[in-house]
Design an enzyme around this catalytic site. Sequence first.
Site, PDB file in Angstrom:
ATOM      1  N   SER A  31       8.781  -1.411  -2.403  1.00  0.00           N
ATOM      2  CA  SER A  31       7.562  -1.946  -3.025  1.00  0.00           C
ATOM      3  C   SER A  31       7.214  -1.247  -4.334  1.00  0.00           C
ATOM      4  O   SER A  31       6.477  -1.794  -5.152  1.00  0.00           O
ATOM      5  CB  SER A  31       6.380  -1.865  -2.057  1.00  0.00           C
ATOM      6  OG  SER A  31       6.099  -0.521  -1.719  1.00  0.00           O
ATOM      7  N   LYS A  75       6.427   2.342  -4.267  1.00  0.00           N
ATOM      8  CA  LYS A  75       5.621   3.529  -3.950  1.00  0.00           C
ATOM      9  C   LYS A  75       6.131   4.768  -4.683  1.00  0.00           C
ATOM     10  O   LYS A  75       5.365   5.443  -5.375  1.00  0.00           O
ATOM     11  CB  LYS A  75       5.623   3.808  -2.434  1.00  0.00           C
ATOM     12  CG  LYS A  75       4.999   2.736  -1.591  1.00  0.00           C
ATOM     13  CD  LYS A  75       5.019   3.090  -0.110  1.00  0.00           C
ATOM     14  CE  LYS A  75       6.384   3.343   0.477  1.00  0.00           C
ATOM     15  NZ  LYS A  75       7.280   2.168   0.467  1.00  0.00           N
ATOM     16  N   SER A  76       7.403   5.065  -4.528  1.00  0.00           N
ATOM     17  CA  SER A  76       7.959   6.279  -5.130  1.00  0.00           C
ATOM     18  C   SER A  76       7.980   6.202  -6.652  1.00  0.00           C
ATOM     19  O   SER A  76       7.693   7.196  -7.332  1.00  0.00           O
ATOM     20  CB  SER A  76       9.378   6.530  -4.610  1.00  0.00           C
ATOM     21  OG  SER A  76       9.349   6.741  -3.217  1.00  0.00           O
ATOM     22  N   SER A 104       4.495   3.886   6.552  1.00  0.00           N
ATOM     23  CA  SER A 104       3.378   3.965   7.519  1.00  0.00           C
ATOM     24  C   SER A 104       2.885   2.563   7.877  1.00  0.00           C
ATOM     25  O   SER A 104       1.801   2.157   7.473  1.00  0.00           O
ATOM     26  CB  SER A 104       2.246   4.852   6.997  1.00  0.00           C
ATOM     27  OG  SER A 104       1.865   4.565   5.678  1.00  0.00           O
TER      28      SER A 104
END
Length: 196
Positions: free
Chosen positions: A39, A41-42, A109
């Site tokens: 997505s 995130k990192s 998560s």
Amino acid sequence: MQSIDNLYPITDRMLPREAKETLLGQRGVLLWMTGLSGSGKSTVAIALERELHSRGRLVRLLDGDNVRTGINRGLGFSEEDRRENIRRIAEVSKLFVETGVITIACFVSPTRDLREMARDIVGADDFREIYISTPLEECERRDVKGLYARARRGEVKNFTGISAPFEAPEHPALSLDTSVLAVEESVKRIVELLSL
């Protein structure tokens, strides 16, 4: 005999959080980035870390790649192991936050329950949930690790978004879709959230 109320008296003698935040000139906070694999995130977190560092802020980035090779090495992807993975990450994050460090945690998560557990451990006042809401189709198109293709072939079991569910946050502090937002714009919005 020691009172049950104070089994860990060293904590009463340690420097308080306020002293550390004063030294750093910042408030500790946890930015919990959740979203599907791929997505962004990192990517957003790395750019955010660099931006905050350039502004003189002390930042610690926690990501699956640097956590699962150390403190969480040996944990698999069963429901029990995923829960323990998030619990440990939240406990470590709390230590950073209480030291005045801006902490960025990038983890799929996938359930609200897991993210709520992390929030409870860290404390609601210090927890900012950021939903990287990039659609599944775009995450699959990116598939930088080849995981979606393997999951579609049945080679990866319980893969979030394919054979395991992802529960989108109901009330995130911020929602960012990296299929329509540039990394720079995503970072800008997070910095605004922090009021820096």
